[in-house]
Design a protein around this motif. Structure first.
Motif, mmCIF file in Angstrom:
data_model
loop_
_atom_site.group_PDB
_atom_site.id
_atom_site.type_symbol
_atom_site.label_atom_id
_atom_site.label_comp_id
_atom_site.label_asym_id
_atom_site.label_seq_id
_atom_site.Cartn_x
_atom_site.Cartn_y
_atom_site.Cartn_z
ATOM 1 N N ALA A 119 0.775 -1.083 -0.145
ATOM 2 C CA ALA A 119 0.040 0.116 -0.051
ATOM 3 C C ALA A 119 0.682 1.220 0.050
ATOM 4 N N MET A 120 1.903 1.258 0.745
ATOM 5 C CA MET A 120 2.661 2.400 0.760
ATOM 6 C C MET A 120 3.395 2.636 -0.596
ATOM 7 N N ASP A 153 0.969 4.152 -2.959
ATOM 8 C CA ASP A 153 0.818 5.746 -2.422
ATOM 9 C C ASP A 153 1.991 6.407 -3.155
ATOM 10 N N ILE A 156 3.123 11.155 3.102
ATOM 11 C CA ILE A 156 2.173 10.292 2.489
ATOM 12 C C ILE A 156 2.289 9.056 3.113
ATOM 13 N N SER A 202 -0.332 6.953 5.135
ATOM 14 C CA SER A 202 -1.018 5.871 4.435
ATOM 15 C C SER A 202 -0.928 4.651 5.548
ATOM 16 N N ASP A 257 -3.552 4.836 8.470
ATOM 17 C CA ASP A 257 -4.806 4.462 8.161
ATOM 18 C C ASP A 257 -5.077 3.121 8.021
ATOM 19 N N THR A 258 -3.983 2.244 7.371
ATOM 20 C CA THR A 258 -3.778 0.910 7.199
ATOM 21 C C THR A 258 -3.742 0.286 8.630
ATOM 22 N N SER A 265 -9.667 11.915 6.870
ATOM 23 C CA SER A 265 -9.272 12.331 5.577
ATOM 24 C C SER A 265 -10.030 13.546 5.129
ATOM 25 N N GLY A 316 -4.111 6.939 -0.383
ATOM 26 C CA GLY A 316 -3.711 6.358 0.835
ATOM 27 C C GLY A 316 -5.099 5.671 1.575
ATOM 28 N N THR A 317 -6.298 6.257 1.458
ATOM 29 C CA THR A 317 -7.222 5.857 1.750
ATOM 30 C C THR A 317 -7.730 4.581 1.039
ATOM 31 N N SER A 373 -5.796 2.634 -0.942
ATOM 32 C CA SER A 373 -4.816 1.536 -0.643
ATOM 33 C C SER A 373 -5.325 0.938 0.686
ATOM 34 N N SER A 374 -5.566 1.434 1.619
ATOM 35 C CA SER A 374 -5.825 0.785 2.776
ATOM 36 C C SER A 374 -6.908 -0.390 2.707
#
Length: 390
Positions: free
Chosen positions: A246-247, A250, A276, A280, A283-284, A322, A354-355, A357-358
Motif C-alpha cells: 500500500a505504501m 501511494d 504520505i 498511508s 490509516d492501514t 481524511s 492512501g485511503t 489503498s488501505s
C-alpha cells in the motif's frame, strides 16, 4: 453531528479484483513514464540558480518572462510569490556559472587570438578557465577577450610564471545571477536605474544537487523499512506485506502527479512523499487493528467477510480524518503559490490514494496470503492422511 447514522454494510472487498487491476495498470503506466521522461527536477536536485526579484511597479509573471526572453534568457523559469501587490518573483535557471561547454569553446577561440597560448583548460564544474600563455598578458586583456564572447567575468587571477615556462592565469566566470540581472535590464535606458531589486540569490552545484537527491531517496526507503519492521512486530506476517505494498502504491501514485503535472520535483516533493507514507500506514494500521479484533469476535467467518465488517466499522473515522485534512489542503491549493501549492496538491492526491489503498491494496493482499496459507495447510494435511504404501 453524525455523518452516517446507521452502521454501513458496503461490500468493499467484493470489488477488490477490478480495483487491483486498475491500480496495477495505473502504477505500471507511471513507472514507464518515469523511465521514459523522468521528473522535472528542481534546482535542489538538478543544480542551478534561484533569484528572488521584487519590482517597484505592477508587473505579471508573463511580463517578467518576456523581458527575460528579450535578454536572450530563454531557459528561465518565472514564478510569482507572495500577494499580487508585492510584485515578487522567483527566477530559476540551470547552472551556477555562465561557463558552459559552448561558452568555454567560444572563450577559448578568443583567448587564442591574444597570442601564443600553451594550454587552456576549462573547469566547468567550478566555472573557471585555467590559462597558460607563453608571454605575459594583462588581466584587462584577458577580461575583455572573454567578455566579448558574451560570458561574464567576475575575476582574472594572475598566478605568475610557471616552473615549466609560461605564465598562468585563472578566469573566474560570473554567476548566473549576473546573467539574470543583465536580461532583466533589457529595455531599461543605458545608465538608468533598474526597476527591480534582487533580494535573494541561491546557488546549488550539480554535485550537491545529486547528493541531495540521493539522500532524499534514501530517507524515503529507510522510512518505509522502519514502518515495515514496526508492522511486522505489531501484527503477524500476513499483514506486513499488505502495508508495504500500500505504501509503495501511494508513493508511485503521488510520483505520478509530479510526472504528469511537470511540477518541480525537489526536497519539498520528498517531504510530501514522506508525509504520505506516514499517513498511508496510519490509516492501514487502524483498519488492521479492527480486523484483528473482529477476527477474534467473529471466529469461523471467512477473512474477506471479517475485513468487510472492519472497513465498514472504521468508515466514519476514515471519512472524518481524511476530510478534515483535505479541507486544510484545499485552502492551501486555492491561496498558495509555487512549491507550497504543489505540496498541497501532492498531499491531497496522497490522502485520496492512501485511503483507497488501505481498503483495496493492503486488505486484498492479506486475504490472498491467508488463502495461500490455508491452501498450504490443506495440502500438508492431505499428504499426512494419504495411506502409506509398502
Amino acid at each position: 453531528m453524525q455523518i452516517l447514522k446507521n452502521k454501513t454494510h458496503f461490500d468493499f472487498i467484493g470489488k477488490r479484483k477490478p480495483a487491483l487491476f486498475i491500480s496495477t495498470a495505473v502504477n505500471l503506466l507511471i513507472l514507464v513514464g518515469i523511465a521514459l521522461w523522468g521528473f522535472n527536477f528542481g534546482v535542489d536536485f538538478a543544480g542551478g540558480t534561484v533569484v528572488e526579484v521584487q519590482f517597484n511597479k505592477s508587473v505579471s509573471a508573463a511580463d517578467v518572462r518576456k523581458r527575460a526572453e528579450a535578454g536572450k534568457l530563454h531557459d528561465v523559469s518565472v514564478q510569482s510569490i507572495g500577494s499580487a501587490n508585492e510584485n515578487s518573483f522567483l527566477l530559476r535557471l540551470g547552472g551556477v556559472t555562465q561557463l558552459t561547454e559552448e561558452s568555454a569553446a567560444t572563450a577559448k577561440t578568443a583567448l587564442q587570438a591574444l597570442g601564443p597560448i600553451k594550454t587552456i583548460y576549462p573547469d566547468l564544474a567550478n566555472g573557471i578557465i585555467n590559462l597558460r600563455s607563453e608571454q605575459p598578458l594583462t588581466a584587462e586583456q584577458i577580461r575583455q577577450a572573454v567578455v566579448g564572447t558574451g560570458t561574464g567575468v567576475e575575476e582574472v587571477r594572475e598566478l605568475g610564471a610557471a616552473q615549466s615556462g609560461g605564465f598562468d592565469y585563472q578566469i573566474v566566470a560570473s554567476g548566473m545571477a549576473d546573467r539574470i540581472r543583465a536580461a532583466l535590464m533589457t529595455g531599461v535606458e543605458q545608465g538608468g536605474q533598474p526597476d527591480f531589486e534582487m533580494r535573494r540569490v541561491e546557488y546549488v552545484g550539480p554535485q550537491v544537487g545529486k547528493q541531495l537527491r540521493n539522500r532524499g531517496v534514501m530517507a524515503l526507503l529507510y522510512s518505509m523499512i522502519a514502518i515495515l519492521i514496526y508492522v511486522a512486530f505489531r501484527f503477524d506476517f500476513k499483514f506486513g506485506p499488505g502495508a508495504l505494498l500500500a505504501m509503495l502504491h501511494d508513493v508511485v501514485m503521488v510520483a505520478g502527479f509530479y510526472l504528469v503535472s511537470r511540477a518541480e520535483f525537489s526536497l519539498t516533493a520528498i517531504a510530501a512523499l514522506l508525509t504520505i507514507v506516514g499517513y498511508s500506514v496510519n490509516d492501514t494500521i487502524v483498519i488492521y487493528d479492527r480486523i484483528r479484533e473482529d477476527m477474534a469476535k467473529y471466529k469461523g467467518k471467512p477473512l474477506a467477510e471479517v475485513i468487510n465488517i472492519a472497513v465498514n466499522d472504521t468508515l466514519v473515522r476514515t471519512i472524518l480524518t481524511s476530510g478534515t485534512t483535505a479541507l486544510s489542503l484545499i485552502g492551501l491549493i486555492i491561496f498558495g503559490v509555487g512549491e507550497i501549492r504543489d505540496f498541497a496538491i501532492a498531499m491531497l492526491v496522497g490522502i485520496i490514494v492512501g485511503t483507497y489503498s488501505s481498503v483495496y491494496i493492503a486488505s486484498p493482499l492479506t486475504i490472498w496470503l491467508d488463502e495461500r496459507e490455508a491452501a498450504r495447510q490443506a495440502r500438508d494435511k492431505g499428504r499426512m492422511n494419504e495411506p502409506k504404501t509398502a
